[in-house]
Design a protein around this motif. Structure first.
Motif, mmCIF file in Angstrom:
data_model
loop_
_atom_site.group_PDB
_atom_site.id
_atom_site.type_symbol
_atom_site.label_atom_id
_atom_site.label_comp_id
_atom_site.label_asym_id
_atom_site.label_seq_id
_atom_site.Cartn_x
_atom_site.Cartn_y
_atom_site.Cartn_z
ATOM 1 N N ILE A 64 -54.442 -4.617 -28.143
ATOM 2 C CA ILE A 64 -53.499 -5.600 -28.696
ATOM 3 C C ILE A 64 -53.452 -5.478 -30.217
ATOM 4 O O ILE A 64 -52.382 -5.448 -30.825
ATOM 5 C CB ILE A 64 -53.892 -7.040 -28.287
ATOM 6 N N ALA A 86 -57.310 -15.426 -22.351
ATOM 7 C CA ALA A 86 -58.605 -14.976 -22.848
ATOM 8 C C ALA A 86 -58.535 -14.986 -24.377
ATOM 9 O O ALA A 86 -57.526 -14.568 -24.949
ATOM 10 C CB ALA A 86 -58.898 -13.575 -22.327
ATOM 11 N N TYR A 315 -59.399 -20.596 -18.042
ATOM 12 C CA TYR A 315 -60.446 -20.684 -19.042
ATOM 13 C C TYR A 315 -60.794 -22.142 -19.282
ATOM 14 O O TYR A 315 -59.888 -22.969 -19.339
ATOM 15 C CB TYR A 315 -59.992 -19.994 -20.326
HETATM 16 C C1 LIG Z 1 -59.673 -9.020 -20.774
HETATM 17 C C2 LIG Z 1 -58.555 -9.520 -21.584
HETATM 18 C C3 LIG Z 1 -58.332 -9.076 -22.900
HETATM 19 C C4 LIG Z 1 -59.320 -8.266 -23.680
HETATM 20 O O1 LIG Z 1 -59.733 -7.076 -23.117
HETATM 21 P P1 LIG Z 1 -61.179 -6.464 -23.492
HETATM 22 O O2 LIG Z 1 -61.118 -5.114 -22.868
HETATM 23 O O3 LIG Z 1 -62.205 -7.344 -22.891
HETATM 24 O O4 LIG Z 1 -61.274 -6.397 -24.970
HETATM 25 C C5 LIG Z 1 -57.174 -9.492 -23.543
HETATM 26 N N1 LIG Z 1 -56.296 -10.306 -22.949
HETATM 27 C C6 LIG Z 1 -56.487 -10.782 -21.703
HETATM 28 C C7 LIG Z 1 -55.462 -11.684 -21.099
HETATM 29 C C8 LIG Z 1 -57.627 -10.414 -20.989
HETATM 30 O O5 LIG Z 1 -57.811 -10.906 -19.752
#
Ligand SMILES: *Cc1c(COP(=O)(O)O)cnc(C)c1O
Length: 373
Positions: A64, A86, A315
């Motif tokens: 991202i 997340a 969450y």
């Molecule tokens: C898992 C997740 C992330 C981050 O990914 P990582 O590989 O853990 O850094 C970002 N956005 C969402 C919605 C996620 O579920």
């Protein structure tokens, strides 16, 4: 015996020979970083989606972050997203110096309420960042229309929605770019960390390759503009290649678990106020998580825990209520649907190799607990 919400060991048991062969393939290749497996996976993951470019990175958060940077989003820019996600979605926006702006989610499917996005747009808005949460896609047509009208970028957070379809289109093919995580629990999971960005843009692809490699291009050892070390490991890339070939099977497995839960719980859910997952219009769900909702969530979870079933909440704290984001200035009550959901949602065990007898144990225990409330 304890039942966990996620476990990779049953899958490892089944796929052991192939996975260990993947590791050996890399060890014997003579190239441990940015080699054949990374190139192969990038071309195969792009091919699965029918998108011209895939650049792998070290995790989903950095997917991202680098995607935002490659799209030119930075300090002074606002990025519209949700707080029911997340934390990494928001951390990545913060990391490039942009400001996250939250809209509330819908009470039925917990996805971004696209009807609220227009009101959140200001002259500083640069990008829309829909999160395809729990395994199904945000309604894209309203976002695409707003993006066109206001000249905004669209970055899809696909960390929870590998292989999900929205009105026939695959998650990750609809925005200017899309970010994936291959964290082990995800629908396509590595045996460690991993991430990727898909894009239709040649220039974005080129910028991502530079950003993940210290900021170097063409001439090694010369930094054009400062970048990062954010490469996907060869071992994880080779494992992901093998697992990509089974992605549609994994999704079918998840759907079978979801169907068994729905069939086993529908009557008691209707009688006791347990809300089962809702499928949004036009979506094919891949069930990264099986999220249910009940006002007495904490009691239900405590009683299941006593029976050896430990569940998760995705969450429990909406991002805008976290101490680390108090600087964004969101008061309690500012995202009422998100905040109410956080107190009621919980996730049942979900992974494709979840044994049927374990699914039935969960169904049986939940039925008992709900009926005795
Ligand atoms: C898992 C997740 C992330 C981050 O990914 P990582 O590989 O853990 O850094 C970002 N956005 C969402 C919605 C996620 O579920």
């Amino acid at each position: 015996m304890t039942i966990r919400v996620w476990d990779y060991l049953p899958e490892y048991e089944k796929e052991r020979t192939d996975l260990l062969d993947a590791v050996e393939t890399v060890f014997e290749s003579g190239n441990l970083v940015l080699g054949r497996s990374v190139r192969g996976f990038e071309s195969e993951f792009a091919g699965y989606h029918g998108v011209p470019h895939c650049v792998t990175v070290d995790n989903g958060t950095n997917a991202i972050k680098l995607a935002l940077q490659a799209l030119g989003v930075g300090p002074g820019d606002e990025v519209i997203t949700v707080a029911n996600t997340a934390a990494p979605t928001v951390l990545a926006i913060d990391a490039v110096g942009a400001t996250p702006v939250f809209v509330d989610v819908r009470a039925d499917d917990y996805l971004m309420d696209t009807a609220r996005v227009a009101d959140a747009i200001t002259p500083a808005t640069r990008a829309l960042l829909p999160v395809h949460l729990y395994g199904q896609c945000v309604e894209m047509a309203p976002l695409e229309r707003l993006a066109r009208e206001h000249g905004l970028l669209v970055l899809e957070d696909c960390a929870q929605s590998h292989g999900a379809r929205h009105r026939g289109r695959l998650a990750g093919t609809m925005g200017d770019a899309s970010a994936f995580s291959f964290y082990p629990t995800k629908v396509l999971g590595a045996y460690g960390d991993g991430g990727a960005v898909l894009t239709h843009g040649e220039a974005v692809d080129r910028e991502l390759r530079r950003l993940r490699y210290y900021g170097m291009e063409d001439v090694y050892y010369v930094v054009q503009t400062p970048g990062h070390n954010s490469r996907l490991d060869e071992v994880q890339a080779e494992i992901l290649r093998r697992k990509l070939g089974r992605l549609d099977e994994y999704i079918a497995g998840r759907r079978a678990v979801a169907e068994r839960y729905a069939a086993g719980l529908a009557d008691v859910a209707a009688a006791t106020g347990l809300v089962l997952p809702a499928l949004a219009d036009g979506n094919d769900h891949v069930y990264y998580l099986y999220v249910v909702r009940h006002p007495q969530r904490d009691t239900i979870m405590a009683q299941l825990s006593r029976r050896g079933i430990t569940l998760n909440i995705s969450y429990p704290w909406p991002v805008h209520t976290m101490t680390g984001f108090s600087k964004l200035g969101y008061a309690a009550g500012s995202l009422p649907v998100t905040e109410r959901l956080a107190g009621e949602i919980f996730s049942l065990p979900m992974y494709p190799s979840l044994p049927v007898d374990v699914q039935d144990t969960v169904i049986g225990a939940l039925r008992d607990v709900l009926t005795a409330l």
